[in-house]
Design a protein around this motif. Structure first.
Motif, PDB file in Angstrom:
ATOM      1  N   PHE A  32       0.692  -1.512  -0.226  1.00  0.00           N
ATOM      2  CA  PHE A  32      -0.112   0.372  -0.421  1.00  0.00           C
ATOM      3  C   PHE A  32       0.572   1.341   0.396  1.00  0.00           C
ATOM      4  CE2 PHE A  32      -2.175   3.164   2.320  1.00  0.00           C
ATOM      5  CZ  PHE A  32      -3.637   3.038   1.228  1.00  0.00           C
ATOM      6  N   ILE A  33       1.549   1.161   0.597  1.00  0.00           N
ATOM      7  CA  ILE A  33       2.665   2.802   1.099  1.00  0.00           C
ATOM      8  C   ILE A  33       3.613   2.461  -0.351  1.00  0.00           C
ATOM      9  CG2 ILE A  33       4.532   3.571   2.022  1.00  0.00           C
ATOM     10  CD1 ILE A  33       3.758   2.253   4.974  1.00  0.00           C
ATOM     11  N   THR A  34       4.087   1.881  -1.193  1.00  0.00           N
ATOM     12  CA  THR A  34       4.598   1.196  -2.273  1.00  0.00           C
ATOM     13  C   THR A  34       3.676   1.699  -3.528  1.00  0.00           C
ATOM     14  OG1 THR A  34       4.840  -1.062  -2.212  1.00  0.00           O
ATOM     15  CG2 THR A  34       6.617   0.675  -1.107  1.00  0.00           C
ATOM     16  N   ALA A  35       2.353   1.895  -3.156  1.00  0.00           N
ATOM     17  CA  ALA A  35       1.831   2.196  -4.220  1.00  0.00           C
ATOM     18  C   ALA A  35       0.907   0.760  -5.679  1.00  0.00           C
ATOM     19  CB  ALA A  35       2.037   2.675  -5.299  1.00  0.00           C
ATOM     20  N   GLY A  36       1.744  -0.509  -4.908  1.00  0.00           N
ATOM     21  CA  GLY A  36       1.814  -1.777  -5.439  1.00  0.00           C
ATOM     22  C   GLY A  36       2.840  -2.009  -5.897  1.00  0.00           C
ATOM     23  N   HIS A  41       6.959  -6.293  -8.385  1.00  0.00           N
ATOM     24  CA  HIS A  41       8.271  -7.380  -8.298  1.00  0.00           C
ATOM     25  C   HIS A  41       8.848  -7.635  -7.337  1.00  0.00           C
ATOM     26  CE1 HIS A  41       8.218  -3.623 -11.080  1.00  0.00           C
ATOM     27  NE2 HIS A  41       8.198  -2.716 -10.255  1.00  0.00           N
ATOM     28  N   LEU A  42       7.984  -7.988  -6.191  1.00  0.00           N
ATOM     29  CA  LEU A  42       7.920  -8.934  -5.719  1.00  0.00           C
ATOM     30  C   LEU A  42       7.315 -10.411  -5.265  1.00  0.00           C
ATOM     31  CD1 LEU A  42      10.278  -6.769  -2.646  1.00  0.00           C
ATOM     32  CD2 LEU A  42      11.752  -8.120  -4.521  1.00  0.00           C
ATOM     33  N   VAL A  65       3.522 -14.681   0.716  1.00  0.00           N
ATOM     34  CA  VAL A  65       2.821 -13.809   2.384  1.00  0.00           C
ATOM     35  C   VAL A  65       2.180 -12.724   1.518  1.00  0.00           C
ATOM     36  CG1 VAL A  65       4.814 -14.338   3.997  1.00  0.00           C
ATOM     37  CG2 VAL A  65       4.692 -12.885   2.248  1.00  0.00           C
ATOM     38  N   GLY A  66       2.198 -12.389   0.198  1.00  0.00           N
ATOM     39  CA  GLY A  66       1.297 -11.225  -0.542  1.00  0.00           C
ATOM     40  C   GLY A  66      -0.091 -11.637  -0.629  1.00  0.00           C
ATOM     41  N   HIS A  67      -0.519 -10.500  -0.529  1.00  0.00           N
ATOM     42  CA  HIS A  67      -2.588 -10.160  -1.027  1.00  0.00           C
ATOM     43  C   HIS A  67      -2.523  -9.419  -1.643  1.00  0.00           C
ATOM     44  CE1 HIS A  67      -2.173 -12.770   2.956  1.00  0.00           C
ATOM     45  NE2 HIS A  67      -2.726 -13.319   2.324  1.00  0.00           N
ATOM     46  N   ALA A  68      -3.796  -9.578  -2.822  1.00  0.00           N
ATOM     47  CA  ALA A  68      -4.173  -7.920  -3.360  1.00  0.00           C
ATOM     48  C   ALA A  68      -5.034  -7.117  -3.089  1.00  0.00           C
ATOM     49  CB  ALA A  68      -5.678  -9.449  -4.483  1.00  0.00           C
ATOM     50  N   GLY A  69      -5.766  -7.586  -1.778  1.00  0.00           N
ATOM     51  CA  GLY A  69      -5.659  -6.196  -0.420  1.00  0.00           C
ATOM     52  C   GLY A  69      -5.787  -6.793   0.734  1.00  0.00           C
ATOM     53  N   TRP A  70      -6.661  -5.879   0.743  1.00  0.00           N
ATOM     54  CA  TRP A  70      -7.063  -6.154   2.487  1.00  0.00           C
ATOM     55  C   TRP A  70      -8.530  -6.923   2.826  1.00  0.00           C
ATOM     56  CZ3 TRP A  70      -3.909  -4.321   5.891  1.00  0.00           C
ATOM     57  CH2 TRP A  70      -3.159  -3.776   5.872  1.00  0.00           C
TER      58      TRP A  70
END
Length: 199
Positions: A32-36, A41-42, A65-70
């Motif tokens: 969210f902080i890095t605007a996607g 990228h990771l 450990v990543g997710h598309a949204g809350w």
């Protein structure tokens, strides 16, 4: 003073599950902080990736450990925190870490070889834990009906959904792989446990 005493009563009862959940929250906050940028990228594990790109192997492990949204995160966290502690207590923290890493790697390889879409999220890990939880009350010589029902209903639903709506934006492949990995680890643990008892 009362607050300090109450805080001492809190128990980090499931270190792998709680740490995993915390990492997922931090990763989504960073995205969210890095605007996607973080996800793109990771964390998103892409299909047919370049094998000479070092980030391909990073994404192959970190996509869980990543997710598309809350909403995506919260739906996974509810199930993770519900079944995860029982699974960790039953199989052990170190074994659970191995299972999560294997799940991530296997899913990444299958997606990379067979599909062109990107995958992200803890869904595969959650469904692995759901299947593993069905093994928790398994006794020698007896197969719990709950295990059969969970396996049939879960895997049957995912396969049916994948065939009916192949482009719905949800990777049933990751769910199916998670369920199968959970089934295989559950069978392995069951056999190891009773072979040790008999020896």
């Amino acid at each position: 003073m009362a607050i300090k005493d109450n805080l001492k009563k809190l128990h980090y009862n499931s270190p792998v599950v709680l740490t995993y959940a915390a990492i997922c929250v931090v990763m989504l906050a960073l995205d969210f902080i890095t605007a996607g940028w973080m996800n793109k990228h990771l964390l998103v594990c892409y299909g047919h990736p370049s094998l000479i790109d070092p980030l391909t192997y990073v994404r192959g492990l970190l996509h869980v450990v990543g997710h598309a949204g809350w909403d995506h995160l919260f739906n996974n966290l509810i199930l993770l925190l519900l079944v995860g502690p029982t699974v960790e207590e039953r199989y052990g923290s170190s074994n659970l870490v191995i299972m999560i890493v294997c799940n991530a790697a296997i899913t990444a390889v299958i997606n990379g070889v067979l599909f062109s879409t990107g995958i992200i999220g803890a869904s595969g890990v959650v469904f692995m834990m759901i299947i593993l939880s069905a093994f928790t009350n398994m006794q020698k010589g007896r197969i719990p009906i709950t295990l059969i029902l969970v396996s049939l209903l879960y895997l049957g639903r995912e396969i049916t959904t994948a065939l009916a709506s192949p482009n719905d934006g949800i990777s049933q492949m990751a769910h199916i792989v998670g369920g199968v990995v959970g089934l295989l680890f559950g069978i392995y643990y069951y056999k190891m446990k009773f072979s040790r008892r008999s020896s």
